[in-house]
Design a protein around this motif. Structure first.
Motif, short mmCIF file in Angstrom:
data_model
loop_
_atom_site.label_atom_id
_atom_site.label_comp_id
_atom_site.label_asym_id
_atom_site.label_seq_id
_atom_site.Cartn_x
_atom_site.Cartn_y
_atom_site.Cartn_z
N ILE A 126 -10.02 -46.46 56.87
CA ILE A 126 -10.05 -47.37 58.03
C ILE A 126 -9.42 -46.68 59.24
O ILE A 126 -9.94 -46.74 60.37
CB ILE A 126 -9.31 -48.69 57.71
N HIS A 127 -8.27 -46.04 59.01
CA HIS A 127 -7.58 -45.37 60.12
C HIS A 127 -8.45 -44.22 60.67
O HIS A 127 -8.49 -44.00 61.90
CB HIS A 127 -6.23 -44.83 59.64
N ASP A 128 -9.11 -43.51 59.78
CA ASP A 128 -9.99 -42.43 60.24
C ASP A 128 -11.14 -42.99 61.08
O ASP A 128 -11.48 -42.42 62.13
CB ASP A 128 -10.54 -41.66 59.03
N ALA A 153 -3.17 -40.95 66.93
CA ALA A 153 -2.25 -41.73 66.09
C ALA A 153 -2.98 -42.27 64.85
O ALA A 153 -2.42 -42.29 63.74
CB ALA A 153 -1.67 -42.89 66.90
N ALA A 154 -4.24 -42.66 65.01
CA ALA A 154 -5.02 -43.17 63.88
C ALA A 154 -5.28 -42.06 62.87
O ALA A 154 -5.15 -42.26 61.64
CB ALA A 154 -6.32 -43.77 64.37
N PHE A 155 -5.66 -40.88 63.36
CA PHE A 155 -5.89 -39.75 62.44
C PHE A 155 -4.60 -39.35 61.72
O PHE A 155 -4.62 -39.04 60.52
CB PHE A 155 -6.46 -38.55 63.20
N LEU A 200 -3.83 -39.31 57.63
CA LEU A 200 -3.32 -38.15 56.91
C LEU A 200 -1.95 -38.42 56.28
O LEU A 200 -1.60 -37.82 55.26
CB LEU A 200 -3.22 -36.95 57.87
N GLU A 201 -1.21 -39.33 56.88
CA GLU A 201 0.07 -39.74 56.26
C GLU A 201 -0.20 -40.44 54.93
O GLU A 201 0.52 -40.23 53.94
CB GLU A 201 0.82 -40.67 57.21
N LEU A 202 -1.23 -41.27 54.91
CA LEU A 202 -1.59 -41.99 53.69
C LEU A 202 -2.25 -41.07 52.66
O LEU A 202 -2.07 -41.25 51.45
CB LEU A 202 -2.53 -43.16 54.02
N ASP A 203 -3.01 -40.08 53.15
CA ASP A 203 -3.70 -39.15 52.25
C ASP A 203 -3.71 -37.77 52.90
O ASP A 203 -4.63 -37.43 53.65
CB ASP A 203 -5.13 -39.63 51.98
N ALA A 213 -11.23 -32.00 65.78
CA ALA A 213 -12.26 -32.20 66.81
C ALA A 213 -11.64 -32.85 68.04
O ALA A 213 -11.98 -32.50 69.19
CB ALA A 213 -13.38 -33.07 66.26
N LEU A 214 -10.72 -33.78 67.81
CA LEU A 214 -10.04 -34.43 68.94
C LEU A 214 -9.21 -33.42 69.72
O LEU A 214 -9.20 -33.44 70.96
CB LEU A 214 -9.15 -35.57 68.42
N GLN A 215 -8.54 -32.54 69.01
CA GLN A 215 -7.75 -31.51 69.69
C GLN A 215 -8.65 -30.55 70.46
O GLN A 215 -8.29 -30.07 71.54
CB GLN A 215 -6.90 -30.77 68.66
N MET A 216 -9.82 -30.27 69.88
CA MET A 216 -10.77 -29.42 70.60
C MET A 216 -11.24 -30.11 71.89
O MET A 216 -11.44 -29.44 72.92
CB MET A 216 -11.98 -29.12 69.72
N ASP A 217 -11.38 -31.43 71.84
CA ASP A 217 -11.74 -32.17 73.05
C ASP A 217 -10.70 -31.93 74.14
O ASP A 217 -11.04 -31.71 75.32
CB ASP A 217 -11.84 -33.67 72.76
#
Length: 204
Positions: free
Chosen positions: A145-147, A164-166, A170-173, A185-189
């Protein structure tokens, strides 16, 4: 001669009186001895009865002690049984609560998956995000869901919230590959935006 007769008579009477007194004294001694013997026999009998009463009292006390020990042992067994019953009841309640919680969690997870699937079918990211938020309420520990929220927020040009969602996914998994890819991909943006604007990209 007459005087001699009187003297003899006096002596005879005196002897008879002495004999009578001696006999009476002897009879009195014998009688007192019998009385003393009877009193002694009574005392012995009374002592025997007292000893018998003492023995019965001691036996009754011993039996009472035995009964008390039995009662205490029975009470200990009853308390042990009660404690075991309460422990078993507590275990059953805990197990039942755990099963209920697991069932509820499965239901919430199933509902969250349904909402997430519905969000995947919606083209409008704003509407899809609303469904994701509803799914998040149902199962906040579901990393997918967070992803999904991160991808929708990225599409809505809300990079801070998307990151924050990503990160939450990753904190959960920590081994959730898709979340790593989407965060990259977000960081590449951000790098592309800085490159386009002519600013220097700073990883920090």
């Amino acid at each position: 001669v007459e005087r001699h007769r009187e003297l003899s008579a006096s002596l005879a009477i005196g002897g008879a009186l002495l004999f009578i007194l001696s006999t009476w004294a002897l009879l009195r001694v014998v009688q007192e001895g019998r009385i003393a013997k009877a009193e002694y026999a009574k005392a012995v009998e009374a002592e025997k009865r007292a000893n018998a009463e003492t023995a019965r009292a001691l036996e009754a006390e011993r039996k009472a002690q035995v009964e008390l020990e039995r009662a205490q042992a029975a009470e200990r067994r009853a308390l042990q049984s009660l404690w075991q019953a309460e422990e078993e009841a507590t275990k059953r309640r805990v197990a039942e609560s755990a099963r209920e919680a697991e069932t509820q969690q499965r239901e919430r997870h199933s509902q969250a998956e349904g909402l997430l699937a519905a969000a995947d079918r919606i083209a409008n990211p704003e509407e899809a995000l609303k469904l994701c938020d509803q799914a998040l309420v149902m199962d906040p520990g579901y990393p997918q869901i967070h992803d999904k929220r991160g991808r929708l927020l990225r599409a809505l040009s809300r990079p801070g919230e998307a990151l924050a969602a990503f990160e939450k996914a990753l904190e959960l998994d920590p081994e959730y590959v898709q979340a790593h890819v989407n965060r990259g991909a977000l960081q590449m943006d951000s790098i592309m935006e800085l490159t386009t604007s002519g600013k220097k990209f700073s990883p920090g």
